[in-house]
Design an enzyme around this catalytic site. Structure first.
Site: not given
Lengths: 345, 345
Positions: A26, A30, A39, A76, A151
């Site tokens: 990652r 962020r 973003r 993702d 998921y």
């Protein structure tokens, strides 16, 4: 330039290196204000994933800002499932509006050429390759089929994935059908990434660690092994297999055919190296929370991991899990600098 | 009746048993409509914990409804922290309104006689002992000091406990002071429970599994070992040590001085028995989600765990984690019946 000349690729194949390569799960994320700005420009997370220019831009940011030894494409693990017919939204956690409930739902999942279902991924890789001009290798990735299936059946993230566990044992035929379909999709998807320039690929099987070994061997191992055996260019493009919290699965992970096993931070990497280091290279495994500590502590804990590897070949430094959004980028720089300095051969 | 005559206590001390005893973590809980009715009567969760008559009533419910081999007192690991000066609320997850932020906060934590700080706990135990008249033993419990400290520093539950990890490494002196104080409280608290009739005690160190072994040995092992060494009536009242997701800590867990090691569902109990079964008894370890499956599957998976133990002494059957609130009570009955039938010597 031959892929084998890259530091990262040599480490993955356990060849001699002048120092330990380092990248971070990652790393395009962020914690970087530069990422947050792009973003915002893209609109939202999914729009950023599907915008090749902007996704390539955030992928490359950590190379310039952090001087990492690899660029991982921004994406993702759930996006290729949209191509199978799943309706995905992020708010901000991922949710499927049409979770898998029956064998009919599994049959309805489509296998589409990735060039049609996820054309933006090929474009992202091509842009990155062109932009960075082989300065470092580009990493592609996919979710492990068990993690994806979790998921799909739960419809969202979960702690224990009780619906999916129920499917595994009450309807094993359905579970195997789902795993098999996701395995086929993943092989196509990773080979499509390799074809479009990925120089290493990582399979994120984050949630497989909830299984004990018997269940893992029945429901996961055969599929993951199939994926690694059917990847293209295996002698050039190494593969990494990562599970979070799968200590009980360590030996099995090393037998899947992956070139590299990615360790979470709970493992003692020295012990893992004794147990499986002859078969695979290791990636990891600083506790991501150590990046909240003082720079001296970050350096000390980085040194501890390197010393457990005793300067042996076959180590890619990384965190044991994705970097947290609240980390100070200067602290990550400190870790990367420490790896580079302290691992010199 | 001597405590050693109880099936559960004999199993804990690895003495011969005619069958494997069984109880379930969180057996007095929301999956029972009878529990939900009493909880409504009490008002809320914390009021139920502090109401000796009603807490004893819900503790005893599973004995009558499920025919388990032990009653665990109804309480929460965080309640004794209120006696130390912490302001606790549940909404519904636990929150501390005054989390620990400094060494001064740690110094301010009070060590109060449990008879003053948690008088309701002694009363609950006395009522249960009187009501069930030694039909089965009563289990007391406390949170492990690392798990308690995690909550105190974060102020609430967390996935990675980043603030507490920061304290461990940036301010190890503070972390040790906090662990030491919680250890003293826990020793007093568990001995108070033993004095008031607890016939086995379990230390829930649920969150310690986030640590790799080195950090565990520095920050947890000495304190947990101190707790087990300072418990009263060690030859009569066995102790259980449970961690969730602590596979990497298995051998260390067996050296803490606990009589029994509680395993989560990820372990292969047969392998764990080979590794540590000479030193301790084992408790566990059915995947709690198996209770969502069909009765035949519940029976099959229960049989698998029993067969891994090969009928050896020193096994207490349990789930590998607390029972989920959505489980059908009939499914738990099915598991308990299977343990009793299939484990007959």
């Amino acid at each position: 330039m031959d892929n084998h000349e890259h530091l990262l690729i040599r480490a993955a194949f356990k060849k001699p290196v002048e120092r330990t390569p380092v990248w971070v799960m990652r790393q395009a994320g962020r914690y970087l204000s530069e990422y947050r700005a792009v973003r915002e420009q893209a609109g939202d997370f999914l729009s950023l994933c599907m915008n090749p220019e902007l996704a390539a831009e955030v992928s490359i940011q950590p190379l310039e800002l952090m001087e990492v030894d690899a660029v991982i494409m921004f994406s993702d693990i759930l996006t290729p499932l949209m191509g199978m017919g799943m309706e995905l939204s992020f708010d901000p956690s991922p949710k499927f509006l049409n979770p898998i409930k029956s064998e009919r739902d599994i049959e309805a999942l489509k296998l589409v050429d990735p060039d049609v279902s996820t054309p933006y991924v090929g474009k992202i890789l091509n842009i990155i390759r062109k932009e960075i001009n082989n300065k470092v290798p580009v990493i592609g990735f996919a979710g492990g089929p068990f993690t994806l299936a979790s998921y799909l059946v739960e419809g969202e993230g979960s702690k224990l994935f009780s619906k999916f566990i129920k499917m595994l044992f009450d309807s094993p035929q359905a579970a195997h059908a789902l795993m098999s379909k996701l395995t086929q999709m993943t092989i196509q998807y990773l080979n499509y990434q390799i074809e479009n320039g990925a120089q290493m690929v990582q399979l994120f099987d984050t949630w497989a660690g909830i299984l004990p070994i018997d269940d893992y061997m029945e429901f996961v191992f055969p599929y993951v092994s199939q994926i690694f055996s059917e990847l293209d260019k295996k002698s050039e493009v190494p593969s990494v297999y990562y599970i979070n919290g799968g200590h009980q699965l360590l030996k099995a992970m090393s037998k899947t055919g992956a070139t590299v096993v990615g360790l979470d931070w709970r493992y003692d990497i020295g012990i893992a190296n004794q147990l499986i280091g002859k078969d695979v290279a290791l990636q990891g495994n600083l506790n991501p929370n150590i990046l909240f500590c003082r720079p001296e502590i970050i350096k000390k804990k980085t040194a501890e991991i390197l010393s457990k590897m005793k300067g042996e070949n076959g180590h890619i430094f990384n965190l044991g899990h994705g970097i947290d959004k609240n980390v100070n980028p200067e602290h990550l720089k400190c870790m990367i600098k420490a790896v580079k300095e302290l691992s010199k051969r």
